[in-house]
Design a protein around this motif. Structure first.
Motif, mmCIF file in Angstrom:
data_model
loop_
_atom_site.group_PDB
_atom_site.id
_atom_site.type_symbol
_atom_site.label_atom_id
_atom_site.label_comp_id
_atom_site.label_asym_id
_atom_site.label_seq_id
_atom_site.Cartn_x
_atom_site.Cartn_y
_atom_site.Cartn_z
ATOM 1 N N ASP A 13 -12.380 46.366 37.202
ATOM 2 C CA ASP A 13 -13.483 47.137 37.893
ATOM 3 C C ASP A 13 -14.130 46.617 38.898
ATOM 4 O O ASP A 13 -15.225 45.713 38.613
ATOM 5 N N MET A 14 -14.174 46.827 40.083
ATOM 6 C CA MET A 14 -14.885 46.145 41.103
ATOM 7 C C MET A 14 -15.353 47.188 42.212
ATOM 8 O O MET A 14 -16.473 46.844 43.010
ATOM 9 N N GLU A 15 -15.304 48.430 41.975
ATOM 10 C CA GLU A 15 -15.827 49.188 43.045
ATOM 11 C C GLU A 15 -17.278 49.442 43.097
ATOM 12 O O GLU A 15 -17.680 49.236 44.492
ATOM 13 N N ARG A 16 -18.016 49.433 42.113
ATOM 14 C CA ARG A 16 -19.517 49.446 42.279
ATOM 15 C C ARG A 16 -19.887 48.036 42.875
ATOM 16 O O ARG A 16 -20.932 48.193 43.849
ATOM 17 N N ASP A 17 -19.521 47.222 42.638
ATOM 18 C CA ASP A 17 -19.938 45.895 43.281
ATOM 19 C C ASP A 17 -19.588 45.745 44.737
ATOM 20 O O ASP A 17 -20.180 45.329 45.888
ATOM 21 N N VAL A 18 -18.338 46.334 44.891
ATOM 22 C CA VAL A 18 -17.891 46.396 46.295
ATOM 23 C C VAL A 18 -18.842 47.219 47.414
ATOM 24 O O VAL A 18 -19.390 47.077 48.490
ATOM 25 N N ASP A 19 -18.879 48.464 46.601
ATOM 26 C CA ASP A 19 -19.994 49.265 47.329
ATOM 27 C C ASP A 19 -21.257 48.785 47.623
ATOM 28 O O ASP A 19 -21.857 49.020 48.716
ATOM 29 N N ASN A 65 -7.373 42.650 46.099
ATOM 30 C CA ASN A 65 -7.747 43.803 45.617
ATOM 31 C C ASN A 65 -9.316 44.043 46.099
ATOM 32 O O ASN A 65 -9.735 44.934 46.734
ATOM 33 N N PHE A 66 -9.938 42.717 46.254
ATOM 34 C CA PHE A 66 -11.529 42.752 46.507
ATOM 35 C C PHE A 66 -11.604 42.780 48.137
ATOM 36 O O PHE A 66 -12.160 43.800 48.518
ATOM 37 N N MET A 102 -10.352 46.494 49.473
ATOM 38 C CA MET A 102 -11.155 47.507 48.980
ATOM 39 C C MET A 102 -12.310 47.305 50.191
ATOM 40 O O MET A 102 -12.782 48.133 50.506
ATOM 41 N N SER A 149 -11.269 48.748 53.612
ATOM 42 C CA SER A 149 -11.039 49.860 53.749
ATOM 43 C C SER A 149 -12.540 50.566 53.857
ATOM 44 O O SER A 149 -12.591 51.938 54.058
ATOM 45 N N LYS A 150 -13.357 50.009 53.579
ATOM 46 C CA LYS A 150 -14.884 50.789 53.574
ATOM 47 C C LYS A 150 -15.676 50.213 54.804
ATOM 48 O O LYS A 150 -16.609 50.671 54.788
#
Ligand code: HEM
Length: 136
Positions: free
Chosen positions: A75-81, A127-128, A131, A134-135
């Motif tokens: 799970d990395m989405e929150r850290d990516v955000d 992945n990192f 993501m 893409s943002k």
């Protein structure tokens, strides 16, 4: 990512996490335009900058952040955000992100037995950075 890939990446990063300065140096060496984005490092010789307390402080922040991402895999989405929120306004290009990644891989090849972990790292870095791109 598989559970095996995750544990390979965690064990591999554990081997180098004690050298934050070396890691950041490799990432900046790969693309001098990255260094220019840092007000405290811009226009200076990287060979000199890498020995300063400011460089060490920043290197530790990057490694601390990376450890958080790596230990929370997959799970990395929150850290990516969090990353995107602070880095998007800095006007970073996809090419700079690719070069930062390449610098990190160069470091890992020089300091670990990278053949063993290359495909696991490939999956997690895809992945990192995928993501992130893409943002931003
Ligand atoms: C902070 C630039 C990539 C992690 C910063 C700062 C700048 C910057 C200018 C503020 C430094 C300060 O005020 O002392 C860049 C550029 C990049 C890049 C140009 C181009 C590739 C990355 C990557 C990571 C990362 C790939 C993580 C693996 C951090 C962290 C901070 C930071 C954790 C501190 C918190 C924050 O301000 O967001 N970065 N960065 N950076 N960077 Fe980056």
């Amino acid at each position: 990512m598989t559970a095996e890939q995750i544990s390979i990446v965690q064990a591999s990063f554990d081997e180098v996490k004690g050298d934050p300065v070396g890691i950041l140096y490799a990432c900046l060496k790969a693309d001098p335009s990255i260094q220019e984005k840092f007000p405290q490092f811009a226009g200076k010789d990287l060979e000199v900058v890498k020995g300063t307390p400011e460089f060490k402080t920043h290197a530790k922040r990057i490694v601390g952040y990376s450890l958080k991402v790596i230990y929370e895999l997959p799970d990395m989405e929150r850290d990516v955000d969090t990353f995107v929120a602070s880095h998007k306004p800095r006007g970073i290009t996809h090419e700079q992100l690719d070069n930062f990644r390449a610098g990190f891989v160069t470091y890992m090849k020089a300091h670990t037995d990278f053949a063993k972990s290359e495909s696991a790292w490939g999956a997690s870095l895809d992945n990192f950075f995928g993501m992130i791109k893409s943002k931003m």
